[in-house]
Design a protein around this motif. Structure first.
Motif, PDB file in Angstrom:
ATOM      1  N   PRO A  13       0.699  -1.103  -0.058  1.00 16.88           N
ATOM      2  CA  PRO A  13      -0.055  -0.090  -0.146  1.00 16.88           C
ATOM      3  C   PRO A  13       0.795   1.436  -0.017  1.00 16.88           C
ATOM      4  O   PRO A  13       0.562   2.453  -0.559  1.00 16.88           O
ATOM      5  N   SER A  14       1.960   1.205   0.835  1.00 19.35           N
ATOM      6  CA  SER A  14       2.593   2.581   0.798  1.00 19.35           C
ATOM      7  C   SER A  14       3.422   2.685  -0.697  1.00 19.35           C
ATOM      8  O   SER A  14       3.488   3.895  -1.086  1.00 19.35           O
ATOM      9  N   GLU A  36       8.331  -7.653  -5.797  1.00 22.31           N
ATOM     10  CA  GLU A  36       9.168  -9.060  -5.166  1.00 22.31           C
ATOM     11  C   GLU A  36       8.466  -9.923  -5.992  1.00 22.31           C
ATOM     12  O   GLU A  36       8.831 -10.804  -6.642  1.00 22.31           O
ATOM     13  N   PRO A  43      -3.536  -6.653   1.848  1.00 21.23           N
ATOM     14  CA  PRO A  43      -3.043  -7.154   2.976  1.00 21.23           C
ATOM     15  C   PRO A  43      -4.223  -7.410   3.929  1.00 21.23           C
ATOM     16  O   PRO A  43      -4.394  -8.447   4.852  1.00 21.23           O
ATOM     17  N   CYS A  44      -5.159  -6.411   4.297  1.00 20.05           N
ATOM     18  CA  CYS A  44      -6.003  -6.293   5.161  1.00 20.05           C
ATOM     19  C   CYS A  44      -7.331  -7.447   4.890  1.00 20.05           C
ATOM     20  O   CYS A  44      -7.834  -7.585   5.659  1.00 20.05           O
ATOM     21  N   VAL A  78      15.542  -5.905  -4.877  1.00 19.92           N
ATOM     22  CA  VAL A  78      16.585  -5.074  -4.702  1.00 19.92           C
ATOM     23  C   VAL A  78      17.401  -5.774  -3.644  1.00 19.92           C
ATOM     24  O   VAL A  78      17.063  -6.340  -2.563  1.00 19.92           O
ATOM     25  N   GLY A 106       8.115  -2.568   3.865  1.00 21.66           N
ATOM     26  CA  GLY A 106       6.940  -3.153   4.759  1.00 21.66           C
ATOM     27  C   GLY A 106       7.604  -4.019   5.812  1.00 21.66           C
ATOM     28  O   GLY A 106       8.442  -3.516   6.548  1.00 21.66           O
ATOM     29  N   LYS A 128       2.323 -11.416   4.020  1.00 17.20           N
ATOM     30  CA  LYS A 128       1.689 -10.677   2.847  1.00 17.20           C
ATOM     31  C   LYS A 128       2.311 -10.721   1.497  1.00 17.20           C
ATOM     32  O   LYS A 128       2.793 -10.382   0.742  1.00 17.20           O
ATOM     33  N   ASP A 278       5.153   0.538   6.898  1.00 24.23           N
ATOM     34  CA  ASP A 278       5.711  -0.452   8.127  1.00 24.23           C
ATOM     35  C   ASP A 278       7.210  -0.291   8.162  1.00 24.23           C
ATOM     36  O   ASP A 278       7.515  -0.496   9.462  1.00 24.23           O
ATOM     37  N   LEU A 295      -0.280  -0.136  10.452  1.00 18.64           N
ATOM     38  CA  LEU A 295      -1.634   0.065   9.498  1.00 18.64           C
ATOM     39  C   LEU A 295      -1.471   0.263   8.319  1.00 18.64           C
ATOM     40  O   LEU A 295      -0.669   1.356   7.960  1.00 18.64           O
ATOM     41  N   ALA A 296      -2.278  -0.023   7.313  1.00 17.74           N
ATOM     42  CA  ALA A 296      -2.382   0.297   5.845  1.00 17.74           C
ATOM     43  C   ALA A 296      -2.699   1.771   5.924  1.00 17.74           C
ATOM     44  O   ALA A 296      -2.263   2.790   4.840  1.00 17.74           O
ATOM     45  N   SER A 297      -3.623   2.264   6.919  1.00 12.19           N
ATOM     46  CA  SER A 297      -4.388   3.491   7.059  1.00 12.19           C
ATOM     47  C   SER A 297      -3.105   4.501   7.209  1.00 12.19           C
ATOM     48  O   SER A 297      -3.056   5.627   6.456  1.00 12.19           O
TER      49      SER A 297
HETATM   50  C1  LIG Z   1      -3.636 -10.204   7.751  1.00 10.23           C
HETATM   51  C2  LIG Z   1      -3.445  -8.636   7.806  1.00 10.23           C
HETATM   52  C3  LIG Z   1      -4.702  -7.825   7.898  1.00 10.23           C
HETATM   53  C4  LIG Z   1      -4.314  -6.336   8.035  1.00 10.23           C
HETATM   54  N1  LIG Z   1      -5.651  -5.677   8.303  1.00 10.23           N
HETATM   55  C5  LIG Z   1      -5.246  -4.236   8.338  1.00 10.23           C
HETATM   56  C6  LIG Z   1      -6.572  -3.551   8.659  1.00 10.23           C
HETATM   57  O1  LIG Z   1      -7.682  -4.113   8.583  1.00 10.23           O
HETATM   58  N2  LIG Z   1      -6.471  -1.999   8.616  1.00 10.23           N
HETATM   59  C7  LIG Z   1      -4.916  -1.616   8.354  1.00 10.23           C
HETATM   60  O2  LIG Z   1      -4.932  -0.342   8.291  1.00 10.23           O
HETATM   61  N3  LIG Z   1      -3.979  -2.310   8.195  1.00 10.23           N
HETATM   62  C8  LIG Z   1      -4.169  -3.501   8.377  1.00 10.23           C
HETATM   63  N4  LIG Z   1      -3.202  -4.511   8.347  1.00 10.23           N
HETATM   64  C9  LIG Z   1      -1.614  -3.886   8.127  1.00 10.23           C
HETATM   65  C10 LIG Z   1      -1.260  -3.395   6.711  1.00 10.23           C
HETATM   66  O3  LIG Z   1      -1.313  -4.574   5.707  1.00 10.23           O
HETATM   67  C11 LIG Z   1       0.180  -2.761   6.628  1.00 10.23           C
HETATM   68  O4  LIG Z   1       0.073  -1.789   7.546  1.00 10.23           O
HETATM   69  C12 LIG Z   1       0.627  -2.467   5.030  1.00 10.23           C
HETATM   70  O5  LIG Z   1       0.643  -3.481   4.606  1.00 10.23           O
HETATM   71  C13 LIG Z   1       1.767  -1.919   5.206  1.00 10.23           C
HETATM   72  O6  LIG Z   1       1.715  -1.468   3.885  1.00 10.23           O
HETATM   73  P1  LIG Z   1       3.414  -1.343   3.375  1.00 10.23           P
HETATM   74  O7  LIG Z   1       3.677  -0.897   1.973  1.00 10.23           O
HETATM   75  O8  LIG Z   1       3.963  -0.322   4.240  1.00 10.23           O
HETATM   76  O9  LIG Z   1       4.264  -2.543   3.392  1.00 10.23           O
HETATM   77  P2  LIG Z   1       3.851  -4.260   2.806  1.00 10.23           P
HETATM   78  O10 LIG Z   1       2.421  -4.339   2.728  1.00 10.23           O
HETATM   79  O11 LIG Z   1       4.490  -5.117   3.852  1.00 10.23           O
HETATM   80  O12 LIG Z   1       4.637  -4.092   1.535  1.00 10.23           O
HETATM   81  C14 LIG Z   1       5.961  -4.048   1.343  1.00 10.23           C
HETATM   82  C15 LIG Z   1       6.225  -4.746  -0.111  1.00 10.23           C
HETATM   83  O13 LIG Z   1       7.702  -4.245  -0.189  1.00 10.23           O
HETATM   84  C16 LIG Z   1       8.327  -5.547  -0.861  1.00 10.23           C
HETATM   85  N5  LIG Z   1       9.762  -5.546  -0.775  1.00 10.23           N
HETATM   86  C17 LIG Z   1      10.429  -5.797   0.519  1.00 10.23           C
HETATM   87  N6  LIG Z   1      11.783  -5.775   0.493  1.00 10.23           N
HETATM   88  C18 LIG Z   1      11.862  -5.737  -1.090  1.00 10.23           C
HETATM   89  C19 LIG Z   1      13.130  -5.587  -1.796  1.00 10.23           C
HETATM   90  N7  LIG Z   1      14.278  -5.816  -1.257  1.00 10.23           N
HETATM   91  N8  LIG Z   1      12.828  -5.368  -3.199  1.00 10.23           N
HETATM   92  C20 LIG Z   1      11.661  -5.211  -3.673  1.00 10.23           C
HETATM   93  N9  LIG Z   1      10.321  -5.284  -3.109  1.00 10.23           N
HETATM   94  C21 LIG Z   1      10.655  -5.497  -1.796  1.00 10.23           C
HETATM   95  C22 LIG Z   1       7.357  -6.736  -0.552  1.00 10.23           C
HETATM   96  O14 LIG Z   1       7.406  -7.904  -1.212  1.00 10.23           O
HETATM   97  C23 LIG Z   1       5.978  -6.055  -0.167  1.00 10.23           C
HETATM   98  O15 LIG Z   1       5.388  -6.268  -1.374  1.00 10.23           O
HETATM   99  C24 LIG Z   1      -3.022  -5.851   8.139  1.00 10.23           C
HETATM  100  C25 LIG Z   1      -1.988  -6.735   8.007  1.00 10.23           C
HETATM  101  C26 LIG Z   1      -2.255  -8.067   7.810  1.00 10.23           C
HETATM  102  C27 LIG Z   1      -1.054  -8.971   7.538  1.00 10.23           C
END
Ligand SMILES: Cc1cc2nc3c(=O)[nH]c(=O)nc-3n(C[C@H](O)[C@H](O)[C@H](O)COP(=O)(O)OP(=O)(O)OC[C@H]3O[C@@H](n4cnc5c(N)ncnc54)[C@H](O)[C@@H]3O)c2cc1C
Length: 453
Positions: A13-14, A36, A43-44, A78, A106, A128, A278, A295-297
């Protein structure tokens, strides 16, 4: 070596929201996102893949909006970043150079290496990852006794969904007195426990896992004391850790809780390098203390700030910290919280009063679909400012907490909110005569008055 003005590492999401917002703001700049896996998922939505959604293909998420905005995507990992040279290298051996780099890497589930037997077969996680969850769905289909470890919202949502199949025994083990104890004070958390039990989950709260037992694959979970729970599958959900090895190896400053240190504009310790979501550091809106809210939000709010401000600060960040707005639903009832709960306020030595009111979310309450609603506000007695809330009820809870989140961010007081002009309708809201949020404000004002008398 190919050059891009902006490279985003990660397509969660971010990463996606940083890419979409950044590209729309800077249409003349070239953007690359490195992901990746070919397929991504919401994820949520993962827990709902195990019951409410028909299958995993109903829960896909990808960078389509980023590509439509003109961004490019490659599937690769990466493996190293050279910040002084402004380059990065991928697993497939490609090298790219960049002007601005965003870490959106993440988080990943915590592996309980401290529990004997953690490496047995069929001890799984809520990763995820599309391919991982796809194979976990198959394992679940072949399992009868499933033990979920960890009663945070992810473990609890997983257990509730799995328990919808009456042929399975689902046990949820939580070491604290209640599930959801980080997001709710004990009165609300106890209600969540009741709903989980009602949904068919066998709850074992206040229990610590001592060992996973089995030969080759897990066969039972041993709790402290003599209890053994049979298990042909264990799903560990004891927390998530930021994925920051790459950033650390590149020389970025890492905080004490393992996140990439950023300022209010997601800038890391290196010029032109950002981190978001995250993997990046946050601090509490109320306490100001560092925390690790994932949190995704929160991640997408940060990503919008970053997307607008990649090349220079256009959008002033108006939120001073992470509010942690949280909502979930079990057994047809919703739970939501924002800001400080009683425990957080107590731990941070914040003086507070509560204002609580309960009624129904329709008027008259005899209308079909009416559900009990409880609002509890956490308020500073000196100013009447709302600093936190917990809500229980039907689906409207999910948006009511967002309204309260805005009130907290804008420093609204109970004295102002008590005359809040709301819209009401019998089929949609509580009665205007006893609008639950307003009545909770009145209750808080009474508590403040009592303190003053
Ligand atoms: C089951 C579950 C339910 C959830 N429910 C909620 C909810 O209801 N509400 C809410 O607000 N939040 C919820 N969350 C939390 C939310 O999913 C996370 O806060 C959110 O995914 C964070 O987004 P992000 O992009 O920072 O990280 P991530 O979603 O972890 O994405 C990071 C991405 O980076 C990629 N990556 C990492 N390293 C590398 C690399 N070296 N090279 C290339 N790519 C790479 C990974 O493959 C991944 O796709 C939930 C989480 C889970 C697991």
């Amino acid at each position: 070596m190919k050059y891009y003005d902006v490279i985003v590492i990660g397509a969660g999401p971010s990463g996606i929201i940083t890419g979409v917002t950044g590209k729309k703001e800077n249409p003349d700049k070239s953007f690359l996102m490195i992901m990746e896996e070919q397929k991504g998922l919401v994820p949520c939505g993962i827990p709902y893949v195990f019951h409410d959604l028909d299958d995993i293909t109903q829960n896909i998420m990808g960078p389509a909006p980023f590509i439509s905005a003109g961004g490019e995507v490659i599937v690769d990992t990466v493996t190293s970043v050279d910040i002084p040279r402004k380059t990065l290298t991928t697993k497939s051996g490609e090298t790219f150079s960049w002007e601005k780099l965003v870490f959106a890497t993440g988080s990943a589930p915590t592996v309980p290496k401290f529990i004997k037997g953690y490496d047995l077969g069929n001890i799984e996680y809520v990763k995820k990852s599309y391919s991982y969850i796809e194979s976990l769905v198959e394992k679940v289909k072949n399992s009868r006794d499933i033990v979920v470890i960890g009663g945070g919202f992810i473990g609890a949502e997983m257990a509730e969904q799995l328990a919808k199949d009456p042929d399975r025994n689902i046990t949820l083990v939580e070491m604290e007195e209640h599930c959801l104890n980080r997001a709710f004070s004990s009165d609300f958390a106890a209600m969540a426990d009741d709903h989980l039990t009602n949904a068919g989950v066998k709850l074992r709260c206040g229990c610590r896992v001592e060992e996973f037992l089995g030969t080759g694959s897990v066969e039972a979970v041993a709790l402290q004391g003599a209890e053994r729970i049979p298990a042909d599958l264990v799903i560990c959900s004891i927390g998530y850790g930021p994925r920051t090895e790459l950033a650390a190896e590149a020389g970025l400053e890492i905080t004490g809780n393992g996140t990439i240190k950023v300022d209010r504009y997601m800038r890391t310790s290196a010029r032109d390098v950002f981190a978001v979501g995250d993997c990046s550091s946050t601090s509490g809106f109320i306490t100001g203390n560092p925390d690790n809210i994932m949190l995704a939000s929160t991640a997408t709010a940060e990503a919008r700030v970053l997307g607008y401000n990649l090349f220079c600060i256009h959008l002033l960040r108006t939120f001073a910290g992470t509010l942690s707005v949280f909502s979930t639903e079990f057994d047809g009832y919703a739970f939501a919280s924002a800001g400080a709960i009683e425990e957080t306020a107590r731990r941070a030595d914040i003086d507070y009063v509560t204002g609580r009111f309960e009624d129904v979310d329709r008027h008259p309450g005899s209308l079909p679909g009416a559900k009990k609603m409880i609002v509890k506000l956490i308020v500073t007695p000196e100013t009447g400012r709302i600093i936190g809330a917990e809500i229980y009820g039907g689906k409207s809870v999910g948006e009511l907490i967002n309204l309260i989140s805005l009130a907290i961010q804008k420093q609204v007081t109970v004295f102002e909110l008590v005359s809040f002009q709301m819209g009401t309708h019998p089929l949609l809201t509580p009665a205007p005569t006893k609008y639950v949020l307003v009545k909770a404000c009145e209750a808080a004002i009474s508590m403040i008055r009592k303190r003053c008398s």
